[in-house]
Scaffold this active site. Sequence first.
Site, PDB file in Angstrom:
ATOM      1  N   GLY A 149       0.801  -1.223   0.000  1.00 12.45           N
ATOM      2  CA  GLY A 149       0.000   0.000   0.000  1.00 12.45           C
ATOM      3  C   GLY A 149       0.827   1.263   0.000  1.00 12.45           C
ATOM      4  O   GLY A 149       1.647   1.468   0.873  1.00 12.45           O
ATOM      5  N   SER A 150       0.633   2.131  -0.981  1.00 10.51           N
ATOM      6  CA  SER A 150       1.525   3.276  -1.095  1.00 10.51           C
ATOM      7  C   SER A 150       1.037   4.246  -2.171  1.00 10.51           C
ATOM      8  O   SER A 150      -0.116   4.199  -2.585  1.00 10.51           O
ATOM      9  CB  SER A 150       2.936   2.779  -1.426  1.00 10.51           C
ATOM     10  OG  SER A 150       2.874   1.779  -2.424  1.00 10.51           O
TER      11      SER A 150
END
Length: 239
Positions: free
Chosen positions: A196-197
């Site tokens: 997640g980013s």
Amino acid sequence: MRSSQGAIFMTMLETFIKPMHREGYKFVAIFAAITLVLFLIWDPLGWIGVGLTVWCYYFFRDAKRAIPQGRGLIVSPADGIVSLIERAVPPPELGVGHAELTRVSVFMSVFNCHVNRTPIASRLVKMAYRPGKFFNAAMDKASTDNERNSLLLELPDGRHLIVVQIAGLVARRIVPFVSEGQGLRTGERFGLIRFGSRLDVYLPEGVEPLVALGQTMIAGETVLAELDRDLLRRTAISE
């Protein structure tokens, strides 16, 4: 008939089974080992572990992409959703000054493919890592406060384009695959962010994005902007 059925079967397999990046091998192995322990404790827990192991495998998938070929094409460096389009100052650690540029942010959820691809053929002239916090990557302040890795790319005509890998709420590791001075092809894999980013792209002055807020992006395929729209000639190769 058999050959036709075989072709259909292979197409189905390719739909659900994707190549996995080597960065994911140890994580899938860890998830699988934990799953075996969970089965020993209680079968329902084991099946939850199976689901999480499959998710981990898909997180590290590294699918082939049809890279558009055309002069001046800038493609998305990440899978995800366009979360911000605004004027902003690039990261100070790159030393490119304080002038604002158009920034396009692509938010990657934990369900997106997290292999990052080079937006345009260029040379990596500087790469700067900066530790930081782990706010939700969809938030605006993530660009300034979160852990990040910034890449300054020099285009053949001397202009620069900036790509910034930003860790998110769950992400705890930015993994680059490239080094300073290296020449990069459009769509070439240059890094990965675990779990997640977000990716920020700072466009050269005068270049406008061709995407909209909320638009779904595919790394290496979706055209984000064009340097020379009048000279554009589109084809595609698979990589």
